[in-house]
Design a protein around this motif. Structure first.
Motif, PDB file in Angstrom:
ATOM      1  N   VAL A  96      46.477  73.010  62.496  1.00  0.00           N
ATOM      2  CA  VAL A  96      47.572  72.430  63.283  1.00  0.00           C
ATOM      3  C   VAL A  96      48.555  73.513  63.702  1.00  0.00           C
ATOM      4  O   VAL A  96      48.999  73.575  64.862  1.00  0.00           O
ATOM      5  N   ILE A  97      48.918  74.386  62.754  1.00  0.00           N
ATOM      6  CA  ILE A  97      49.821  75.502  63.076  1.00  0.00           C
ATOM      7  C   ILE A  97      49.201  76.391  64.154  1.00  0.00           C
ATOM      8  O   ILE A  97      49.887  76.831  65.089  1.00  0.00           O
ATOM      9  N   THR A  98      47.916  76.629  64.032  1.00  0.00           N
ATOM     10  CA  THR A  98      47.214  77.471  65.010  1.00  0.00           C
ATOM     11  C   THR A  98      47.246  76.847  66.397  1.00  0.00           C
ATOM     12  O   THR A  98      47.509  77.525  67.398  1.00  0.00           O
ATOM     13  N   LEU A  99      46.969  75.551  66.484  1.00  0.00           N
ATOM     14  CA  LEU A  99      46.962  74.880  67.795  1.00  0.00           C
ATOM     15  C   LEU A  99      48.358  74.873  68.414  1.00  0.00           C
ATOM     16  O   LEU A  99      48.502  75.058  69.638  1.00  0.00           O
ATOM     17  N   ARG A 100      49.376  74.659  67.611  1.00  0.00           N
ATOM     18  CA  ARG A 100      50.745  74.692  68.136  1.00  0.00           C
ATOM     19  C   ARG A 100      51.079  76.086  68.670  1.00  0.00           C
ATOM     20  O   ARG A 100      51.675  76.222  69.742  1.00  0.00           O
ATOM     21  N   ARG A 101      50.696  77.101  67.915  1.00  0.00           N
ATOM     22  CA  ARG A 101      50.967  78.470  68.356  1.00  0.00           C
ATOM     23  C   ARG A 101      50.184  78.796  69.628  1.00  0.00           C
ATOM     24  O   ARG A 101      50.679  79.465  70.519  1.00  0.00           O
ATOM     25  N   LEU A 102      48.962  78.287  69.695  1.00  0.00           N
ATOM     26  CA  LEU A 102      48.119  78.527  70.863  1.00  0.00           C
ATOM     27  C   LEU A 102      48.738  77.924  72.118  1.00  0.00           C
ATOM     28  O   LEU A 102      48.779  78.552  73.186  1.00  0.00           O
ATOM     29  N   LEU A 103      49.219  76.684  71.989  1.00  0.00           N
ATOM     30  CA  LEU A 103      49.830  76.021  73.138  1.00  0.00           C
ATOM     31  C   LEU A 103      51.162  76.665  73.530  1.00  0.00           C
ATOM     32  O   LEU A 103      51.515  76.709  74.714  1.00  0.00           O
ATOM     33  N   TYR A 104      51.865  77.180  72.533  1.00  0.00           N
ATOM     34  CA  TYR A 104      53.179  77.787  72.820  1.00  0.00           C
ATOM     35  C   TYR A 104      53.017  79.136  73.507  1.00  0.00           C
ATOM     36  O   TYR A 104      53.676  79.421  74.514  1.00  0.00           O
ATOM     37  N   TYR A 105      52.148  79.983  72.964  1.00  0.00           N
ATOM     38  CA  TYR A 105      51.997  81.329  73.519  1.00  0.00           C
ATOM     39  C   TYR A 105      50.969  81.398  74.649  1.00  0.00           C
ATOM     40  O   TYR A 105      50.890  82.388  75.364  1.00  0.00           O
ATOM     41  N   ARG A 106      50.174  80.328  74.801  1.00  0.00           N
ATOM     42  CA  ARG A 106      49.144  80.261  75.850  1.00  0.00           C
ATOM     43  C   ARG A 106      48.250  81.505  75.839  1.00  0.00           C
ATOM     44  O   ARG A 106      47.996  82.127  76.861  1.00  0.00           O
ATOM     45  N   GLN A 107      47.765  81.832  74.648  1.00  0.00           N
ATOM     46  CA  GLN A 107      46.843  82.950  74.483  1.00  0.00           C
ATOM     47  C   GLN A 107      45.446  82.358  74.323  1.00  0.00           C
ATOM     48  O   GLN A 107      45.059  81.897  73.255  1.00  0.00           O
ATOM     49  N   TYR A 108      44.664  82.378  75.424  1.00  0.00           N
ATOM     50  CA  TYR A 108      43.401  81.648  75.443  1.00  0.00           C
ATOM     51  C   TYR A 108      42.171  82.536  75.285  1.00  0.00           C
ATOM     52  O   TYR A 108      41.055  82.086  75.496  1.00  0.00           O
ATOM     53  N   LYS A 109      42.365  83.808  74.948  1.00  0.00           N
ATOM     54  CA  LYS A 109      41.213  84.654  74.725  1.00  0.00           C
ATOM     55  C   LYS A 109      40.439  84.152  73.508  1.00  0.00           C
ATOM     56  O   LYS A 109      41.021  83.859  72.465  1.00  0.00           O
ATOM     57  N   TYR A 110      39.134  84.017  73.647  1.00  0.00           N
ATOM     58  CA  TYR A 110      38.194  83.508  72.636  1.00  0.00           C
ATOM     59  C   TYR A 110      38.269  81.993  72.475  1.00  0.00           C
ATOM     60  O   TYR A 110      37.456  81.418  71.739  1.00  0.00           O
TER      61      TYR A 110
END
Length: 561
Positions: free
Chosen positions: A312-326
């Protein structure tokens, strides 16, 4: 000067955390070796069979098969499941069989964390702390089933993933040769892992292409304007795809040949209780799938909760920083793996036991996903939380493993005492009461790990053990000669009141049985009682263990060579 000092002060907590993390990683690796040295053998389901067949393989290489030739032959079919047997056979040229098995298991306990850490740090060098999460999975159900080839393939898979990421699509001749060699080794370890290596590398290749074409944006969010652009294959992607095909061409052709030459008809099992299968992921960290102990439930619940929170923490960070590599790669890999776990064929290459292998890959790849998108660097508070929690979980699962092995040790030691009463050039027909109990789905005495323990009793010179489940499958190196193990009278004689069909076994094998070993004392298996009475005419008892758990009978006409 001041700026440099500020940088050092900012990095100090991280450096301290990394040093503690490296120490803890090394400490846990050493700690997890303890169960391997508690007994002469580390008892697993198929481990004894792997070791015995590796010894037979060595004997065939040496030409030391005067007696063995009457019962066994080398498998002349092309197979992809040999690396464990070959490694054990080679080790036995210089060390005893028991020590050779120890080295294989030690290599797994040390090698899997190291290669997992290697793959993880290639994806995110700042997230090495997450490599500690691999330890609860070391003594998994896959390991306790004795799947040595599969366990070795996991080590090679993570090594391959790390190498694939580290080359960064610079396909030099050296990199191509290394990757091709790793893929071939994975194939000869286990074909299932080979397929997953192709899925993983292919998904990363697709992700690399879409990431380059769409920038740091999720490509399917711009499908209206960018679909045509994404579908047009640039020269560099076509070249990378050609290299990918080149790397997989040798192993891929061998795999296709293996499939075509080993056809099997299996029914597809459609699951109807997906929630039970989801809970079945507990088997990744559970010795037996039927183990419902309170300690297991607590540890698995905490591990599951930890992974969910981190995800969950990872998905929130992913959506916030929009770092979509991999990201596309992990979505493809995770989706395919999870769907296979739920809707896989019930029986492939031996049965339902394929599902824990896929579940193991799903859990470990999930950790890689979480680590890839962790903050850079991991905060000091997060470091302390992960260090504390993973140490608790890892030690908890280790304590559980040691406790369980201690429950097996007394019975295993007693059974292994029969080894001294089986001479060279003996042809042994063993019967273990667990074979009867497991058919009733209600074992009362021996845990299922004892089902192939009789193979440990026949590791001497020219000793033939007629309980050998691997001899019926053409993806193992040793096959039965002139007889059908599938019709094994030991296993398939379901009539409980009849004794072992010794004469029928001798007729199938075209050889005389010199010793019979009966393992188990449970009164629920009348076959043991009736067999003891039947043996009185042609056999005499040479050994009974202290608690009558194992009895060895020798044919009256047998003379030791």
């Amino acid at each position: 000067m001041v700026a440099s000092k500020m940088v050092l002060e900012q990095r100090h907590p991280l450096s301290k955390g990394i040093s503690i993390e490296i120490f803890l990683f090394s400490f846990l690796t050493g700690l997890y070796l303890i169960p391997l040295f508690l007994e002469k053998y580390t008892l697993t389901d198929d481990g004894p069979a792997h070791l015995y067949n590796a010894l037979l393989l060595k004997n065939f290489w040496d030409g030391n098969t005067d007696l063995i030739d009457n019962f066994y032959q080398l498998n002349h079919h092309f197979s992809t499941n040999w690396i464990g047997h070959v490694t054990l056979a080679l080790l036995m040229y210089s060390i005893p069989a028991a020590l050779a098995e120890k080295i294989i298991l030690l290599s797994y306990i040390v090698g899997l964390p190291l290669t997992f850490r290697y793959a993880l740090t290639r994806l995110n060098p700042n997230a090495s702390i997450y490599s500690l999460l691999i330890f609860p999975f070391l003594y998994s159900q896959v390991f306790m089933y004795g799947f040595y080839n599969q366990s070795i393939s996991f080590i090679l898979l993570f090594l391959f993933i790390g190498k694939w990421i580290s080359i960064d699509y610079y396909f030099t001749r050296r990199n191509i040769l290394i990757l091709t060699g790793l893929v071939l080794l994975i194939l000869f370890s286990h074909p299932l892992t080979f397929l997953f290596s192709a899925l993983i590398s292919g998904a990363f290749l697709l992700d690399h292409y879409t990431y380059q074409r769409s920038g740091n944006r999720w490509p399917f969010m711009q499908w209206k304007s960018g679909l045509i652009k994404l579908l047009s294959l640039p020269e560099n992607f076509r070249q990378s795809l050609q290299y990918w095909l080149l790397i997989y061409a040798p192993a891929g052709l061998l795999f296709v040949y293996f499939i075509l030459s080993n056809k099997s008809k299996e029914e597809i099992y459609i699951p109807h209780e997906q929630l039970d299968f989801l809970w079945g992921l507990a088997s990744m960290t559970t010795i037996l799938d039927s183990d419902g102990s309170l300690l297991t439930q607590i540890l698995f619940s905490l591990l599951s909760l930890t992974l969910v929170i981190l995800l969950v923490i990872t998905l929130r960070r992913l959506l916030y920083y929009r770092q979509y590599k991999y990201f596309l790669a992990f979505v493809v890999i995770g989706s395919v793996t999870f769907v296979l776990y739920l809707f896989m064929p019930e029986r492939i290459a031996g049965g339902f036991i394929i599902r824990p292998r896929i579940g193991f890959l799903f859990c470990t790849l999930l950790i890689l996903t979480i680590a890839t998108y962790s903050s850079e660097p991991v905060s000091d508070r997060m470091q302390k939380s992960i260090l504390l929690l993973t140490f608790f979980l890892a030690t908890g699962f280790l304590v559980r493993q040691i406790r369980y092995m201690n429950t097996l040790s007394m019975e295993m030691e007693e059974i292994l005492t029969a080894e001294r009463f089986i001479p060279s050039h003996a042809v042994v027909l063993p019967y273990t009461s667990i074979e009867y109990d497991t058919r009733l789905k209600n074992p009362e005495h021996l845990p299922r790990h004892f089902i192939h323990i009789s193979n440990y009793l026949c590791l001497g010179d020219q000793q033939v053990c007629l309980h050998n489940y691997q001899a019926q499958y053409n993806y193992f190196p040793i096959n039965g000669r002139q007889w059908d193990f599938v019709k094994d009278p030991v296993i398939d004689q379901l009539s409980p009141k009849k004794p072992l069909n010794i004469a029928g076994f001798e007729q199938l094998s075209h050889g005389q049985i010199t010793h019979v070993v009966l393992i188990g004392t449970t009164e629920r298996d009348p076959k043991l009682t009736s067999t003891r009475s039947e043996l009185a005419s042609e056999f005499h008892k040479v050994y009974t263990s202290a608690h009558q758990l194992v009895t060895v009978y020798e044919r009256n006409s047998f003379s030791a060579q």
